[in-house]
Write an enzyme that holds these catalytic residues in place. Sequence first.
Site, PDB file in Angstrom:
ATOM      1  N   ASP A  13      90.887   9.859 -19.187  1.00 56.48           N
ATOM      2  CA  ASP A  13      89.848  10.393 -18.295  1.00 56.48           C
ATOM      3  C   ASP A  13      90.403  11.406 -17.293  1.00 56.48           C
ATOM      4  O   ASP A  13      89.916  11.515 -16.167  1.00 56.48           O
ATOM      5  CB  ASP A  13      89.126   9.261 -17.535  1.00 56.48           C
ATOM      6  CG  ASP A  13      88.580   8.218 -18.481  1.00 56.48           C
ATOM      7  OD1 ASP A  13      88.079   8.605 -19.545  1.00 56.48           O
ATOM      8  OD2 ASP A  13      88.677   7.016 -18.167  1.00 56.48           O
ATOM      9  N   GLU A  14      91.417  12.156 -17.702  1.00 58.55           N
ATOM     10  CA  GLU A  14      92.003  13.163 -16.806  1.00 58.55           C
ATOM     11  C   GLU A  14      91.151  14.422 -16.744  1.00 58.55           C
ATOM     12  O   GLU A  14      91.379  15.289 -15.895  1.00 58.55           O
ATOM     13  CB  GLU A  14      93.414  13.545 -17.285  1.00 58.55           C
ATOM     14  CG  GLU A  14      94.432  12.413 -17.284  1.00 58.55           C
ATOM     15  CD  GLU A  14      94.422  11.640 -18.594  1.00 58.55           C
ATOM     16  OE1 GLU A  14      93.558  11.926 -19.449  1.00 58.55           O
ATOM     17  OE2 GLU A  14      95.276  10.746 -18.753  1.00 58.55           O
ATOM     18  N   ASN A  40      86.246   5.127 -28.659  1.00 58.00           N
ATOM     19  CA  ASN A  40      86.520   4.553 -27.331  1.00 58.00           C
ATOM     20  C   ASN A  40      86.651   5.673 -26.294  1.00 58.00           C
ATOM     21  O   ASN A  40      86.518   5.439 -25.101  1.00 58.00           O
ATOM     22  CB  ASN A  40      87.776   3.658 -27.349  1.00 58.00           C
ATOM     23  CG  ASN A  40      88.973   4.314 -28.002  1.00 58.00           C
ATOM     24  OD1 ASN A  40      88.867   5.393 -28.565  1.00 58.00           O
ATOM     25  ND2 ASN A  40      90.112   3.662 -27.941  1.00 58.00           N
ATOM     26  N   HIS A  43      84.470  12.052 -23.478  1.00 60.70           N
ATOM     27  CA  HIS A  43      84.787  13.325 -22.830  1.00 60.70           C
ATOM     28  C   HIS A  43      83.532  13.866 -22.171  1.00 60.70           C
ATOM     29  O   HIS A  43      82.476  13.901 -22.792  1.00 60.70           O
ATOM     30  CB  HIS A  43      85.224  14.369 -23.863  1.00 60.70           C
ATOM     31  CG  HIS A  43      86.480  14.025 -24.602  1.00 60.70           C
ATOM     32  ND1 HIS A  43      87.695  13.882 -23.992  1.00 60.70           N
ATOM     33  CD2 HIS A  43      86.701  13.840 -25.915  1.00 60.70           C
ATOM     34  CE1 HIS A  43      88.609  13.621 -24.904  1.00 60.70           C
ATOM     35  NE2 HIS A  43      88.030  13.579 -26.082  1.00 60.70           N
ATOM     36  N   GLN A 176      92.281   9.583 -24.710  1.00 60.16           N
ATOM     37  CA  GLN A 176      92.960   8.561 -23.906  1.00 60.16           C
ATOM     38  C   GLN A 176      94.136   9.200 -23.135  1.00 60.16           C
ATOM     39  O   GLN A 176      94.147  10.398 -22.953  1.00 60.16           O
ATOM     40  CB  GLN A 176      93.458   7.397 -24.781  1.00 60.16           C
ATOM     41  CG  GLN A 176      92.378   6.459 -25.220  1.00 60.16           C
ATOM     42  CD  GLN A 176      91.542   6.989 -26.367  1.00 60.16           C
ATOM     43  OE1 GLN A 176      92.014   7.695 -27.231  1.00 60.16           O
ATOM     44  NE2 GLN A 176      90.274   6.649 -26.397  1.00 60.16           N
ATOM     45  N   VAL A 250      81.887   6.145 -21.399  1.00 57.13           N
ATOM     46  CA  VAL A 250      81.466   5.287 -22.519  1.00 57.13           C
ATOM     47  C   VAL A 250      80.851   3.988 -22.005  1.00 57.13           C
ATOM     48  O   VAL A 250      79.780   3.578 -22.428  1.00 57.13           O
ATOM     49  CB  VAL A 250      82.679   4.940 -23.436  1.00 57.13           C
ATOM     50  CG1 VAL A 250      82.268   3.971 -24.536  1.00 57.13           C
ATOM     51  CG2 VAL A 250      83.236   6.200 -24.058  1.00 57.13           C
ATOM     52  N   SER A 321      92.137  23.065 -12.221  1.00 57.86           N
ATOM     53  CA  SER A 321      90.690  22.858 -12.214  1.00 57.86           C
ATOM     54  C   SER A 321      90.199  22.516 -10.805  1.00 57.86           C
ATOM     55  O   SER A 321      90.725  21.618 -10.160  1.00 57.86           O
ATOM     56  CB  SER A 321      90.344  21.745 -13.204  1.00 57.86           C
ATOM     57  OG  SER A 321      88.972  21.473 -13.168  1.00 57.86           O
TER      58      SER A 321
HETATM   59  P1  GTP Z   1      89.094  10.496 -22.380  1.00 57.60           P
HETATM   60  O1  GTP Z   1      89.351  11.138 -23.686  1.00 57.60           O
HETATM   61  O2  GTP Z   1      88.102   9.369 -22.443  1.00 57.60           O
HETATM   62  O3  GTP Z   1      90.374  10.026 -21.749  1.00 57.60           O
HETATM   63  O4  GTP Z   1      88.331  11.507 -21.308  1.00 57.60           O
HETATM   64  P2  GTP Z   1      88.541  12.945 -20.610  1.00 57.60           P
HETATM   65  O5  GTP Z   1      89.984  13.192 -20.323  1.00 57.60           O
HETATM   66  O6  GTP Z   1      87.845  14.000 -21.379  1.00 57.60           O
HETATM   67  O7  GTP Z   1      87.839  12.757 -19.173  1.00 57.60           O
HETATM   68  P3  GTP Z   1      86.364  12.276 -18.775  1.00 57.60           P
HETATM   69  O8  GTP Z   1      85.417  13.348 -19.144  1.00 57.60           O
HETATM   70  O9  GTP Z   1      86.097  10.902 -19.250  1.00 57.60           O
HETATM   71  O10 GTP Z   1      86.538  12.151 -17.182  1.00 57.60           O
HETATM   72  C1  GTP Z   1      86.866  13.208 -16.355  1.00 57.60           C
HETATM   73  C2  GTP Z   1      85.805  13.345 -15.251  1.00 57.60           C
HETATM   74  O11 GTP Z   1      86.232  14.295 -14.288  1.00 57.60           O
HETATM   75  C3  GTP Z   1      84.469  13.891 -15.781  1.00 57.60           C
HETATM   76  O12 GTP Z   1      83.426  13.305 -15.067  1.00 57.60           O
HETATM   77  C4  GTP Z   1      84.574  15.394 -15.499  1.00 57.60           C
HETATM   78  O13 GTP Z   1      83.298  16.002 -15.335  1.00 57.60           O
HETATM   79  C5  GTP Z   1      85.312  15.370 -14.186  1.00 57.60           C
HETATM   80  N1  GTP Z   1      86.146  16.557 -13.899  1.00 57.60           N
HETATM   81  C6  GTP Z   1      86.882  17.338 -14.740  1.00 57.60           C
HETATM   82  N2  GTP Z   1      87.559  18.276 -14.033  1.00 57.60           N
HETATM   83  C7  GTP Z   1      87.243  18.076 -12.724  1.00 57.60           C
HETATM   84  C8  GTP Z   1      87.632  18.719 -11.494  1.00 57.60           C
HETATM   85  O14 GTP Z   1      88.436  19.647 -11.458  1.00 57.60           O
HETATM   86  N3  GTP Z   1      87.065  18.234 -10.337  1.00 57.60           N
HETATM   87  C9  GTP Z   1      86.213  17.177 -10.331  1.00 57.60           C
HETATM   88  N4  GTP Z   1      85.712  16.803  -9.156  1.00 57.60           N
HETATM   89  N5  GTP Z   1      85.836  16.543 -11.456  1.00 57.60           N
HETATM   90  C10 GTP Z   1      86.356  16.985 -12.626  1.00 57.60           C
HETATM   91  P1  IMP Z   2      90.216  -0.153 -26.468  1.00 57.90           P
HETATM   92  O1  IMP Z   2      90.875   1.144 -26.778  1.00 57.90           O
HETATM   93  O2  IMP Z   2      88.722  -0.096 -26.472  1.00 57.90           O
HETATM   94  O3  IMP Z   2      90.780  -1.282 -27.280  1.00 57.90           O
HETATM   95  O4  IMP Z   2      90.610  -0.526 -24.954  1.00 57.90           O
HETATM   96  C1  IMP Z   2      91.946  -0.852 -24.579  1.00 57.90           C
HETATM   97  C2  IMP Z   2      92.234  -0.344 -23.166  1.00 57.90           C
HETATM   98  O5  IMP Z   2      92.237   1.081 -23.153  1.00 57.90           O
HETATM   99  C3  IMP Z   2      91.196  -0.761 -22.110  1.00 57.90           C
HETATM  100  O6  IMP Z   2      91.860  -0.940 -20.893  1.00 57.90           O
HETATM  101  C4  IMP Z   2      90.261   0.440 -22.048  1.00 57.90           C
HETATM  102  O7  IMP Z   2      89.607   0.525 -20.809  1.00 57.90           O
HETATM  103  C5  IMP Z   2      91.265   1.582 -22.231  1.00 57.90           C
HETATM  104  N1  IMP Z   2      90.671   2.799 -22.817  1.00 57.90           N
HETATM  105  C6  IMP Z   2      90.345   3.002 -24.115  1.00 57.90           C
HETATM  106  N2  IMP Z   2      89.835   4.229 -24.300  1.00 57.90           N
HETATM  107  C7  IMP Z   2      89.860   4.830 -23.081  1.00 57.90           C
HETATM  108  C8  IMP Z   2      89.480   6.132 -22.614  1.00 57.90           C
HETATM  109  O8  IMP Z   2      89.021   7.001 -23.354  1.00 57.90           O
HETATM  110  N3  IMP Z   2      89.647   6.374 -21.294  1.00 57.90           N
HETATM  111  C9  IMP Z   2      90.176   5.448 -20.450  1.00 57.90           C
HETATM  112  N4  IMP Z   2      90.546   4.218 -20.838  1.00 57.90           N
HETATM  113  C10 IMP Z   2      90.386   3.907 -22.136  1.00 57.90           C
HETATM  114 MG    MG Z   3      86.915   9.648 -20.797  1.00 55.21          MG
END
Ligand code: GTP
Ligand code: IMP
Ligand code: MG
Length: 340
Positions: A13-14, A40, A43, A176, A250, A321
């Site tokens: 969730d970076e 899982n 984005h 992830q 999710v 960002s």
């Molecule tokens: P995974 O593959 O699940 O790990 O997710 P991800 O890396 O794509 O990130 P995700 O979208 O789950 O979470 C990032 C959150 O930060 C989202 O709500 C984005 O809209 C938000 N976001 C991204 N860049 C920035 C930023 O520069 N500032 C702020 N305030 N929010 C941001």
């Molecule tokens: P699983 O991948 O659903 O088995 O979850 C294992 C661990 O990874 C748990 O702590 C989840 O919250 C974490 N996890 C899995 N997918 C993500 C993701 O996309 N973002 C953040 N945490 C995740």
């Molecule tokens: Mg995410």
Amino acid sequence: MGSTIIVGGFFGDEGKGKIVAHMAFADKPTIIARGGIGPNAGHTIEVRGQKFGVRMIPSGFVYANARLLIGAGVLVDPRVLLSEIELVGEAKRVGVDHRCAIIEQKHITLDKEDPHLSLTIGSTGTGCGPAAADRARRTTIQASEVQELEPFLTDVAAETNQALKANENVILEGSQGFGISLYYGIFPYVTSKDTTASQIAADVGVGPTRIDETIVVFKTFPTRVGEGPFKTQMSEEEAKKLQIEEFGTVTGRQRRIGWWDPKMAAYSAMINGATQVAITGLDKLDPNVRGVDRYDDLSTKVKTFLRQAEDEVGIPFTLLSTGPELAEIIDLREEKLYHA
Ligand code: GTP
Ligand code: IMP
Ligand code: MG
């Protein structure tokens, strides 16, 4: 540019989704291919006030001219994928490797009902862990056996390597983050597969010699969902006071929030073989920089943080960002200079 891998450097969730979407518009790749575990992931991409959340198709879908591929290493839940294909409305662009393993209802049920997975680990309940286990036991079915996926089946590895041979740009999208890698995270509080750049390359079927850039994405305040150690975690009150609370894409679960962790960032950049770093959430460090799109316009507070972080990690920070919107970004990749 050639091939670029994007991976998460903390606990997921970076903001990889936003970084990939920006790069897609900037670099005009012909292919955006997803690696990683499966649905899982969540984005989030925000474009002109519209917010999208995707779990299976690559986040670069907002850029209209690329093939959207899912590599052989990824676990596919056909129901999730088909509903997202409908959301994107461009079925022709989506390709699924015929060797992807399939998540079935029994995997989801087990993921939700097994107390070890759902409570001790805090899994997402999307069936990924049980399906990965069945894949290792060689009992899963493959995408080629699912009738509804027939129109999308392809050889992702062959398509991607052909594009690279033709000198086209390709983005390999991870999911992830480093801290929940099955190999490098703190066991057993991890996901069901490695999450580093080498794994993403293998998931898509691109060899290590064909990777040109590896971008590790960090966020100014790392977050973690689910159970497990989180060294720099702050209290809920602190996060609330700073107005930096977050909720999962999710599961909707509240994300645990922590302070910037330079040691983890450096270790993760090393194992990922990072050539560049992207950082999100600079606006969380200083709300005055929200939407800034030129390095010179950043505040002293943010510039000081960046200089120090770049020094600690030892890799150039090239994508900065300043907000969740696609356009809220500073792209210094051409310069690739240290600001330290
Ligand atoms: P995974 O593959 O699940 O790990 O997710 P991800 O890396 O794509 O990130 P995700 O979208 O789950 O979470 C990032 C959150 O930060 C989202 O709500 C984005 O809209 C938000 N976001 C991204 N860049 C920035 C930023 O520069 N500032 C702020 N305030 N929010 C941001
Ligand atoms: P699983 O991948 O659903 O088995 O979850 C294992 C661990 O990874 C748990 O702590 C989840 O919250 C974490 N996890 C899995 N997918 C993500 C993701 O996309 N973002 C953040 N945490 C995740
Ligand atoms: Mg995410």
